[in-house]
Write an enzyme that holds these catalytic residues in place. Structure first.
Site, PDB file in Angstrom:
ATOM      1  N   CYS A  57      -5.460  -0.820   6.682  1.00 43.13           N
ATOM      2  CA  CYS A  57      -5.309  -2.024   5.523  1.00 43.13           C
ATOM      3  C   CYS A  57      -4.993  -3.281   6.210  1.00 43.13           C
ATOM      4  O   CYS A  57      -4.645  -3.505   7.355  1.00 43.13           O
ATOM      5  CB  CYS A  57      -3.984  -1.402   4.673  1.00 43.13           C
ATOM      6  SG  CYS A  57      -2.396  -1.433   5.349  1.00 43.13           S
ATOM      7  N   GLU A  78      14.067 -12.572   3.132  1.00 46.26           N
ATOM      8  CA  GLU A  78      13.427 -13.427   4.378  1.00 46.26           C
ATOM      9  C   GLU A  78      15.161 -13.989   4.783  1.00 46.26           C
ATOM     10  O   GLU A  78      15.457 -14.938   4.320  1.00 46.26           O
ATOM     11  CB  GLU A  78      12.531 -14.335   4.255  1.00 46.26           C
ATOM     12  CG  GLU A  78      11.171 -14.040   3.892  1.00 46.26           C
ATOM     13  CD  GLU A  78      10.581 -13.188   5.252  1.00 46.26           C
ATOM     14  OE1 GLU A  78      11.142 -13.393   6.338  1.00 46.26           O
ATOM     15  OE2 GLU A  78       9.184 -12.882   5.070  1.00 46.26           O
ATOM     16  N   ARG A  82       0.535 -18.375   2.244  1.00 45.88           N
ATOM     17  CA  ARG A  82       0.341 -18.650   3.477  1.00 45.88           C
ATOM     18  C   ARG A  82      -1.087 -19.215   3.498  1.00 45.88           C
ATOM     19  O   ARG A  82      -1.190 -20.248   4.281  1.00 45.88           O
ATOM     20  CB  ARG A  82       0.195 -17.187   4.264  1.00 45.88           C
ATOM     21  CG  ARG A  82       1.612 -16.625   4.525  1.00 45.88           C
ATOM     22  CD  ARG A  82       2.188 -17.061   5.920  1.00 45.88           C
ATOM     23  NE  ARG A  82       3.570 -16.653   5.729  1.00 45.88           N
ATOM     24  CZ  ARG A  82       4.225 -15.536   6.594  1.00 45.88           C
ATOM     25  NH1 ARG A  82       3.277 -15.035   7.463  1.00 45.88           N
ATOM     26  NH2 ARG A  82       5.383 -15.427   6.677  1.00 45.88           N
ATOM     27  N   ASP A 134      -4.163 -10.232  13.765  1.00 47.51           N
ATOM     28  CA  ASP A 134      -3.483 -11.291  13.085  1.00 47.51           C
ATOM     29  C   ASP A 134      -4.602 -12.345  12.837  1.00 47.51           C
ATOM     30  O   ASP A 134      -5.078 -12.789  13.850  1.00 47.51           O
ATOM     31  CB  ASP A 134      -2.101 -11.564  13.377  1.00 47.51           C
ATOM     32  CG  ASP A 134      -1.061 -10.640  13.166  1.00 47.51           C
ATOM     33  OD1 ASP A 134      -1.162  -9.723  12.451  1.00 47.51           O
ATOM     34  OD2 ASP A 134       0.243 -10.893  13.784  1.00 47.51           O
ATOM     35  N   GLU A 193      -4.048  -7.029  -1.213  1.00 50.61           N
ATOM     36  CA  GLU A 193      -4.089  -6.126  -0.141  1.00 50.61           C
ATOM     37  C   GLU A 193      -5.554  -5.215  -0.019  1.00 50.61           C
ATOM     38  O   GLU A 193      -5.948  -5.245  -1.145  1.00 50.61           O
ATOM     39  CB  GLU A 193      -3.020  -5.100  -0.468  1.00 50.61           C
ATOM     40  CG  GLU A 193      -3.041  -3.910   0.065  1.00 50.61           C
ATOM     41  CD  GLU A 193      -2.085  -3.671   1.270  1.00 50.61           C
ATOM     42  OE1 GLU A 193      -1.251  -4.607   1.589  1.00 50.61           O
ATOM     43  OE2 GLU A 193      -2.203  -2.460   2.159  1.00 50.61           O
ATOM     44  N   GLU A 206       1.148 -17.084  10.918  1.00 48.60           N
ATOM     45  CA  GLU A 206       0.250 -15.924  10.675  1.00 48.60           C
ATOM     46  C   GLU A 206      -0.518 -15.769   9.074  1.00 48.60           C
ATOM     47  O   GLU A 206       0.683 -16.180   8.101  1.00 48.60           O
ATOM     48  CB  GLU A 206       0.872 -14.464  10.639  1.00 48.60           C
ATOM     49  CG  GLU A 206       0.175 -13.392  10.372  1.00 48.60           C
ATOM     50  CD  GLU A 206       1.027 -11.990  10.477  1.00 48.60           C
ATOM     51  OE1 GLU A 206       1.950 -11.812  11.056  1.00 48.60           O
ATOM     52  OE2 GLU A 206       0.788 -11.286   9.334  1.00 48.60           O
ATOM     53  N   ARG A 224      10.521  -9.600  -0.282  1.00 49.31           N
ATOM     54  CA  ARG A 224      10.901  -9.734   1.007  1.00 49.31           C
ATOM     55  C   ARG A 224      12.078 -10.437   1.015  1.00 49.31           C
ATOM     56  O   ARG A 224      12.364 -11.667   0.801  1.00 49.31           O
ATOM     57  CB  ARG A 224       9.966  -9.895   1.904  1.00 49.31           C
ATOM     58  CG  ARG A 224       8.589  -9.071   2.123  1.00 49.31           C
ATOM     59  CD  ARG A 224       7.724  -9.453   3.152  1.00 49.31           C
ATOM     60  NE  ARG A 224       6.815  -8.474   3.082  1.00 49.31           N
ATOM     61  CZ  ARG A 224       6.040  -8.146   4.194  1.00 49.31           C
ATOM     62  NH1 ARG A 224       6.109  -8.870   5.552  1.00 49.31           N
ATOM     63  NH2 ARG A 224       4.860  -7.184   4.290  1.00 49.31           N
ATOM     64  N   ARG A 265       7.159 -18.954   3.769  1.00 54.55           N
ATOM     65  CA  ARG A 265       7.892 -18.045   4.006  1.00 54.55           C
ATOM     66  C   ARG A 265       8.760 -17.803   2.624  1.00 54.55           C
ATOM     67  O   ARG A 265       9.898 -18.312   2.673  1.00 54.55           O
ATOM     68  CB  ARG A 265       8.939 -17.893   5.257  1.00 54.55           C
ATOM     69  CG  ARG A 265       9.358 -16.782   5.399  1.00 54.55           C
ATOM     70  CD  ARG A 265       9.950 -16.693   6.663  1.00 54.55           C
ATOM     71  NE  ARG A 265       9.233 -16.764   7.985  1.00 54.55           N
ATOM     72  CZ  ARG A 265       8.461 -15.696   8.694  1.00 54.55           C
ATOM     73  NH1 ARG A 265       8.800 -14.562   7.895  1.00 54.55           N
ATOM     74  NH2 ARG A 265       7.751 -15.928   9.563  1.00 54.55           N
ATOM     75  N   CYS A 318       0.722  -1.326   0.002  1.00 54.79           N
ATOM     76  CA  CYS A 318      -0.076   0.051  -0.041  1.00 54.79           C
ATOM     77  C   CYS A 318       0.923   1.284   0.098  1.00 54.79           C
ATOM     78  O   CYS A 318       0.390   2.170  -0.441  1.00 54.79           O
ATOM     79  CB  CYS A 318      -1.155   0.033   1.123  1.00 54.79           C
ATOM     80  SG  CYS A 318      -0.547   0.279   2.673  1.00 54.79           S
ATOM     81  N   ASN A 333      -3.440 -10.253   8.113  1.00 58.35           N
ATOM     82  CA  ASN A 333      -3.518  -9.382   9.276  1.00 58.35           C
ATOM     83  C   ASN A 333      -4.392  -7.986   8.726  1.00 58.35           C
ATOM     84  O   ASN A 333      -4.617  -8.093   7.490  1.00 58.35           O
ATOM     85  CB  ASN A 333      -2.284  -8.830   9.735  1.00 58.35           C
ATOM     86  CG  ASN A 333      -1.653  -8.039   8.747  1.00 58.35           C
ATOM     87  OD1 ASN A 333      -2.393  -7.443   7.488  1.00 58.35           O
ATOM     88  ND2 ASN A 333      -0.440  -7.322   8.753  1.00 58.35           N
TER      89      ASN A 333
END
Ligand code: ATP
Ligand code: MG
Ligand code: ZN
Length: 513
Positions: free
Chosen positions: A472, A345, A479, A425, A362, A443, A343, A354, A313, A446
């Site tokens: 947001c 990680e 996931r 979450d 989003e 998770e 990302r 992950r 976002c 969220n």
């Protein structure tokens, strides 16, 4: 707080002798004015001198106007005095020495340094802790003007708090639990999907190829989100850019958290010169050796100009930056899945839960505080329905609060039962990891209400001065599916009818000999 500053202004030309009387009056009045307005503190211009084109000053203060603030005021006011009468201008100032001594609430557990300071000395006396901060004399005037000194002082105590609280776990409250669900496997879901050729690792770290089979499931999940959240609540789809320059991450404040445990971006660089000639030797080298000359290539690229989309976002806000929203356009409700999120990680190779290249959806909403809270609550309810009812997952909702939020003024705004300012979450039980009580849940999604943070950061206003808030949430298909497969396995017989309704036909996996 105690301050001591030695600094000098550079003048456009030397001042005549007779100007000294005017300067003396100016400084005396300046001193008096501050003493009057800050009766409890002490402030004094200890000394001033003119030599050639330099005006030197020594200023000290105790619990009064800090000298760097005084010098900014002097710069402004004195320009009037000497500019008009003697036609001499102030070319700016430099520090020779600047020390700030302030009390600390807590003792530092470890020494540290800070940019733009030349020394930090921690002291203890009668159980009271304090620090002497020596500002780097080379600090730019522009930084002083824009609040860097204040932020240096704050950063010292923030870093100490972090030393104390950093080790403590996040605050974690379970707000709701679906109850136990029927589980069909206790196998590692990544391995199940790999063996079935639904997913395959690439040569690159934590990146996967998503086969037609798994892609069909991702598409089904998207449609479920549309039918259960976006359509009923009136969200529109949008395509947010996926290359994010520093200006965005400065405003969203992500840049400040770079590799500090919540923002691990992939960086993007540019060619220094985008021409065939500039890259010809690289092209020749690759052609001949079939390898990449990394060092040589590195010389031909710029420092990072930003990075790849990390949280989706932030770049949306460039759309509204500096604008005033019409009342009729509020609340704004949008969603995006126009591209992957990246990302870095850290750590060893992970499973499908992950990944470095993830596919997030989003959900973003902006409006008055009431509108934002109301939408947040509805999105929350509908997400719960998707996870619990449609997918039949064993999940819980938790309020997670990092230590800094527990400490901050927001605490009074955080109500345990409803979503005011803070994050919820959804976490799914992963049977292969162990018992419900002892294993770590995953998770999967969220949702946060972040109040005025983004509208302020991007200078967005609303017609009639309506206060603007935003909220947001994000969740990745990686996931969702890892959680789902870890509870229900690969056999579609064991999947809920409500989910199966969204799958016309699951493509047969490609088989290898
Ligand atoms: P974690 O603590 O598990 O790393 P996070 O706090 O970094 O998660 P957020 O930044 O809150 O995650 O992002 C929201 C959502 O994005 C997560 O709920 C998850 O669905 C998804 N997500 C984040 N990182 C990854 C990843 N590396 N791989 C797949 N999905 C991810
Ligand atoms: Mg993370
Ligand atoms: Zn977001």
């Amino acid at each position: 707080m105690k301050h001591y500053l030695e600094a000098f202004f550079t003048l456009s030309s030397p001042l005549p002798e007779e100007s000294k009387e005017d300067l003396k009056n100016f400084f005396t009045q300046f001193d008096e004015k501050i003493q009057e307005s800050r009766k409890d503190g002490e402030f004094s211009i200890d000394d001033w001198k003119i030599k050639n084109s330099q005006l030197s000053l020594t200023i000290s203060s105790i619990d009064s106007v800090p000298p760097h603030v005084a010098i900014l005021r002097i710069r402004k006011q004195m320009a009037e005095v000497i500019g008009k009468k003697y036609r001499v201008g102030l070319r700016g100032f430099e520090f020779k020495k600047y020390t700030i001594e302030t009390e600390l609430e807590q003792e530092p557990l470890e020494k540290f340094t800070l940019p733009l300071t030349s020394k930090l000395t921690f002291k203890e006396k009668d159980g009271k802790h304090s620090v002497v901060i020596e500002i780097d004399p080379k600090i730019l005037e522009d930084f002083v003007e824009k609040g860097a000194i204040e932020r240096i002082v704050r950063r010292v105590s923030d870093k100490i708090s972090k030393q104390h609280y950093g080790a403590k776990k996040e605050h974690h409250d379970v707000l709701w639990y679906s109850g136990e669900k029927k589980l069909y496997t206790d196998k590692n879901p990544t391995q199940l999907m790999q063996k079935a050729n639904w997913i395959q690792r690439t040569n690159y770290r934590n990146q996967w190829l998503l086969s037609p089979t798994i892609t069909t499931l991702a598409e089904a999940l998207k449609q479920i989100m549309i039918d259960h959240i976006y359509k009923p609540l009136g969200f529109d789809q949008m395509m947010i850019p996926k290359l994010v320059d520093w200006s965005i991450w400065l405003r969203s404040e992500h840049a400040e958290g770079i590799y500090q445990g919540g923002f691990e971006p992939y960086f993007v660089v540019q060619p220094k010169e985008p021409t065939p000639e500039y890259f010809e030797e690289i092209a020749d080298y690759i052609t001949i050796t079939k390898t990449i000359p990394e060092e040589k290539l590195y010389e031909k690229i710029t420092p990072p100009i930003g990075g790849l989309s990390y949280a989706q976002c932030p770049p949306f806000w460039a759309f509204l930056e500096g604008k005033t929203l019409a009342k009729e356009s509020l609340p704004i409700k949008i969603y995006d899945w126009s591209g992957p999120t990246y990302r870095y990680e850290a750590g060893s190779a992970y499973g499908f839960e992950r990944v470095d290249e993830l596919h997030r959806i989003e959900t973003l909403f902006i409006g008055s505080p009431e509108q934002t809270k109301e939408i947040g609550e509805k999105v929350r309810n509908n997400l719960r329905k998707i996870f619990e009812d449609v997918l039949d997952l064993e999940v819980r909702e938790s309020r997670v609060m990092p230590w800094w939020l527990q400490q901050s003024a927001h605490e009074s705004e955080v109500d345990v039962d409803d979503l005011v300012v803070g994050t919820i979450d959804w976490e799914a039980y992963m049977p292969y990891r162990g018992s419900r009580e002892e294993s770590e849940w995953l998770e999967i999604q969220n949702i946060s209400i972040i109040g005025q943070k983004y509208p302020k950061g991007f200078s967005v206003k609303a017609e009639g001065n309506i206060e603007l808030w935003s909220g947001c949430g994000g969740g990745s298909f990686e996931r969702f599916l890892t959680a789902f497969i870890s509870q229900k396995g690969l056999d579609t017989k064991n999947w809920s009818d409500k989910f199966m309704k969204y799958i016309d036909k699951l493509p047969e996996p490609i088989k290898f000999h």
